[in-house]
Design a protein around this motif. Structure first.
Motif, short mmCIF file in Angstrom:
data_model
loop_
_atom_site.label_atom_id
_atom_site.label_comp_id
_atom_site.label_asym_id
_atom_site.label_seq_id
_atom_site.Cartn_x
_atom_site.Cartn_y
_atom_site.Cartn_z
N SER A 136 0.83 -1.20 0.00
CA SER A 136 0.00 0.00 0.00
C SER A 136 0.87 1.26 0.00
CB SER A 136 -0.94 0.00 1.21
OG SER A 136 -1.84 -1.08 1.15
N ALA A 137 1.92 1.24 0.84
CA ALA A 137 2.83 2.39 0.86
C ALA A 137 3.61 2.49 -0.44
CB ALA A 137 3.78 2.26 2.05
N LEU A 138 3.93 1.35 -1.03
CA LEU A 138 4.64 1.36 -2.31
C LEU A 138 3.80 2.03 -3.39
CD1 LEU A 138 7.14 0.47 -3.88
CD2 LEU A 138 6.01 -1.72 -4.30
N GLY A 139 2.48 1.97 -3.24
CA GLY A 139 1.62 2.66 -4.19
C GLY A 139 1.92 4.14 -4.24
N ALA A 140 2.10 4.78 -3.08
CA ALA A 140 2.45 6.20 -3.05
C ALA A 140 3.84 6.43 -3.62
CB ALA A 140 2.38 6.73 -1.61
N THR A 141 4.76 5.49 -3.35
CA THR A 141 6.11 5.61 -3.90
C THR A 141 6.08 5.52 -5.41
OG1 THR A 141 6.99 4.57 -1.89
CG2 THR A 141 8.44 4.66 -3.80
N VAL A 142 5.30 4.58 -5.93
CA VAL A 142 5.18 4.43 -7.38
C VAL A 142 4.58 5.69 -7.99
CG1 VAL A 142 3.96 3.18 -9.21
CG2 VAL A 142 5.04 1.91 -7.34
N TYR A 143 3.52 6.21 -7.35
CA TYR A 143 2.90 7.41 -7.91
C TYR A 143 3.86 8.60 -7.83
CZ TYR A 143 -0.71 10.62 -9.37
OH TYR A 143 -1.44 11.54 -10.09
N GLY A 144 4.61 8.70 -6.72
CA GLY A 144 5.61 9.76 -6.62
C GLY A 144 6.65 9.66 -7.72
N ALA A 145 7.05 8.43 -8.05
CA ALA A 145 8.02 8.23 -9.13
C ALA A 145 7.44 8.61 -10.48
CB ALA A 145 8.49 6.78 -9.14
N VAL A 146 6.15 8.30 -10.69
CA VAL A 146 5.49 8.69 -11.94
C VAL A 146 5.45 10.21 -12.06
CG1 VAL A 146 3.30 8.67 -13.20
CG2 VAL A 146 4.11 6.59 -12.09
N LEU A 147 5.12 10.89 -10.95
CA LEU A 147 5.12 12.36 -10.96
C LEU A 147 6.50 12.91 -11.27
CD1 LEU A 147 2.90 13.28 -7.85
CD2 LEU A 147 2.24 13.29 -10.27
N ALA A 148 7.52 12.34 -10.62
CA ALA A 148 8.88 12.81 -10.86
C ALA A 148 9.30 12.62 -12.31
CB ALA A 148 9.84 12.09 -9.92
N THR A 149 8.91 11.49 -12.89
CA THR A 149 9.21 11.22 -14.30
C THR A 149 8.56 12.27 -15.21
OG1 THR A 149 9.37 8.85 -13.86
CG2 THR A 149 9.03 9.52 -16.15
N GLY A 150 7.38 12.72 -14.80
CA GLY A 150 6.69 13.74 -15.59
C GLY A 150 7.15 15.15 -15.29
N GLY A 151 8.12 15.32 -14.39
CA GLY A 151 8.64 16.66 -14.09
C GLY A 151 7.78 17.46 -13.14
N PHE A 152 7.03 16.79 -12.28
CA PHE A 152 6.18 17.50 -11.31
C PHE A 152 7.04 18.33 -10.37
CE2 PHE A 152 3.82 17.95 -7.37
CZ PHE A 152 2.55 18.29 -7.80
N ILE A 153 6.59 19.56 -10.09
CA ILE A 153 7.34 20.50 -9.26
C ILE A 153 6.65 20.63 -7.90
CG2 ILE A 153 8.24 22.85 -9.06
CD1 ILE A 153 7.99 23.05 -12.14
N SER A 154 7.36 20.30 -6.82
CA SER A 154 6.81 20.42 -5.47
C SER A 154 6.74 21.89 -5.07
CB SER A 154 7.66 19.64 -4.46
OG SER A 154 7.65 18.26 -4.77
N SER A 155 5.85 22.20 -4.10
CA SER A 155 5.65 23.60 -3.70
C SER A 155 5.03 23.64 -2.32
CB SER A 155 4.75 24.31 -4.72
OG SER A 155 3.47 23.69 -4.76
N ASN A 156 4.68 24.84 -1.86
CA ASN A 156 3.88 25.00 -0.65
C ASN A 156 2.78 26.02 -0.96
OD1 ASN A 156 4.94 27.70 -0.22
ND2 ASN A 156 6.80 26.74 0.58
N PRO A 157 1.76 26.15 -0.09
CA PRO A 157 0.62 27.01 -0.42
C PRO A 157 1.00 28.46 -0.67
CG PRO A 157 0.07 25.53 1.38
CD PRO A 157 1.54 25.38 1.14
N GLU A 158 2.08 28.95 -0.03
CA GLU A 158 2.48 30.35 -0.20
C GLU A 158 3.19 30.60 -1.51
OE1 GLU A 158 3.08 28.59 2.64
OE2 GLU A 158 1.31 29.47 3.61
N ASN A 159 3.70 29.52 -2.13
CA ASN A 159 4.45 29.68 -3.37
C ASN A 159 3.99 28.67 -4.42
OD1 ASN A 159 6.65 31.70 -2.44
ND2 ASN A 159 6.75 30.07 -0.89
N PRO A 160 2.76 28.82 -4.94
CA PRO A 160 2.27 27.87 -5.94
C PRO A 160 3.06 27.99 -7.24
CG PRO A 160 0.79 29.75 -5.75
CD PRO A 160 1.80 29.90 -4.64
N VAL A 161 3.11 26.87 -7.99
CA VAL A 161 3.85 26.86 -9.24
C VAL A 161 2.96 26.32 -10.35
CG1 VAL A 161 6.07 26.52 -8.07
CG2 VAL A 161 4.76 24.54 -8.83
#
Length: 467
Positions: A377-402
């Motif tokens: 179940s936890a690996l599911g989040a890891t897999v999805y995080g890897a998919v996001l990273a492969t797509g170039g997803f940019i992390s942020s916080n609410p004060e600095n949306p991207v």
């Protein structure tokens, strides 16, 4: 659990069913809330990079691979006036709720320090959950020896699971919002729910019948070796892991799907309503299907519905929000059957081993099962995080949306649709190889009785006395 007579009733009382089912407010919420919100909380509130956030979600669950079999073995060997399993429910209640609240406490940290803080809290929470979950899931196989009664017993549990998933998917995101304060409030609220459920299940199973075998005195290594020789268990573990991985990926991706595909963060709640709605109304239907098609046939049908729904979801950018919710209803229909049947089949596997071995080692089975289940179940989040990273997803916080690149938007939707659909297909194919049917279990029980073995229902041991 209380001891029954030498030949216990085939059915379990309504009070015990309810008392056992209450525990699902713990198991379902602890599985769903971190799976749904913890990755998003780290990447979009604490500014933790997506790959690191996915790793944080997985590493504490890898710890389960060590601690869960140990807890199972300890509960198998426990002797108490409360039975072998129930004392461990209290042990989990002493650890999990506080650790869960700490996970979402919103420390004044970002990036790597925030990831470390959340990871340590998650590790403690996972340990507390193991103390509770492993004995809890071993109990149904020791309450009744009837193949179909186990499904009926777990039907009650699945109704509570549906309510819990609704709380996780609808109420938790509403409380959390997009701020650290919101996540802190959500964490405290659900910690209180976990504690109430854990204490409630301990009290509610005080009069549960106990048909367990004598405890096993072999070493943990020998017991794990015996588990590995159980062909039905290995096939069930494999197909369940594939399906749980599909659900874990989809769960982790739901907030991103709502935010970046439907462009409505509030849609996370309505999507979960579409998911859990079928769980609330279809449990009696799945019980009947399990009787008519046997559990394997019903499991294939449930997996196919999940697969179809996940595949249809890929057309959402073209067909819109209403279409997406209808596709999720199909996923919910399949998910309802999968959740009910896999745990009923696990109880069958434990009963099968008890008949073959003449020993009580259901805790070892559930320990290994829950360790793999939680890690997957936890690996599911890891897999999805890897998919996001492969797509170039940019992390942020609410004060600095991207603004996310187009490739990140593509990754968001493929991670929620194509990836879990392929995993679900693998699960359906593996289900075809599972062969522990009602007829096979009945034949084994008849052979055991004819050979003079200890039939299920032998309660000669003193530790199963009335709590």
């Amino acid at each position: 659990m209380a001891s029954s007579a030498a030949t216990p009733p085939a059915t379990v009382s309504h009070g015990v069913r309810l008392g056992y089912a209450v525990g699902s407010f713990c198991t379902a919420n602890f599985t769903a809330v971190p799976g749904l919100l913890l990755l998003y909380y780290m990447t979009n509130v604490l500014a933790v990079p997506a790959v690191l956030a996915g790793l944080v979600l997985f590493l504490p669950k890898a710890w389960d691979l060590l601690v869960n079999p140990l807890v199972g073995r300890w509960s198998d060997r426990t002797s108490s006036r409360w039975g072998p399993r129930r004392p461990w429910l209290l042990a989990g209640a002493a650890v999990l709720p506080v650790s869960f609240a700490a996970m979402f406490s919103g420390p004044p940290l970002t990036g790597v320090p925030a990831a470390v803080f959340v990871g340590v809290a998650f590790l403690f929470a996972s340990t507390g959950y193991a103390l509770y979950e492993v004995p809890y899931k071993a109990m149904p196989a020791e309450m009744t020896g009837d193949y179909h009664e186990r499904t009926s017993l777990l039907q009650w549990r699945m109704i509570f699971v549906a309510v819990s998933v609704a709380l996780s998917g609808v109420v938790a995101p509403m409380l959390a919002g997009d701020s650290a304060d919101g996540y802190r409030l959500m964490g405290i609220t659900f910690a209180a729910i976990l504690l109430a459920a854990m204490i409630g299940s301990f009290l509610g199973t005080a009069r549960a019948p106990f048909i367990g075998r004598q405890r096993s005195d072999g070493t943990l290594r020998s017991q794990l070796a015996a588990v590995r020789t159980s062909r039905p268990f290995l096939w069930l573990l494999g197909l369940s892991s594939a399906q749980n991985l599909a659900a874990g990926v989809m769960l982790a991706g739901a907030p991103y799907f709502a935010a970046y595909v439907l462009r409505d963060t509030g849609a996370t709640s309505t999507l979960f309503a579409a998911l859990v709605g079928p769980m609330l109304v279809t449990m009696p239907l799945w019980v009947r299907l399990a009787r008519r098609l046997d559990k394997r046939g019903a499991m294939i049908l449930a997996g196919s519905l999940f697969l179809v729904g996940a595949s249809l979801l890929i057309a959402t950018p073209i067909l819109g929000s209403l279409y997406a919710h209808l596709a999720v209803v199909s996923i919910g229909l399949g998910y309802a059957g999968l959740q009910l049947l896999q745990f009923s089949m696990l109880a069958d596997v434990i009963a099968h081993d008890s008949t073959v071995s003449g020993e009580r080692r259901g805790g070892v089975f559930t320990g290994l099962w829950t360790a793999v289940e939680n890690a997957v179940s936890a690996l599911g989040a890891t897999v999805y995080g890897a998919v996001l990273a492969t797509g170039g997803f940019i992390s942020s916080n609410p004060e600095n949306p991207v603004a996310q690149p187009d490739s990140a938007h593509t990754a968001v939707i493929l991670g929620v649709t194509l990836v879990p659909a392929l995993m679900s297909l693998a699960a359906v194919l593996m289900t075809l190889r599972y062969d522990l049917t009602a007829d096979r279990l009945a034949a084994l029980a008849d052979d055991d009785t004819a050979s003079g073995g200890t039939a299920p229902g032998d309660t000669s041991e003193a530790e199963g006395t009335t709590a």
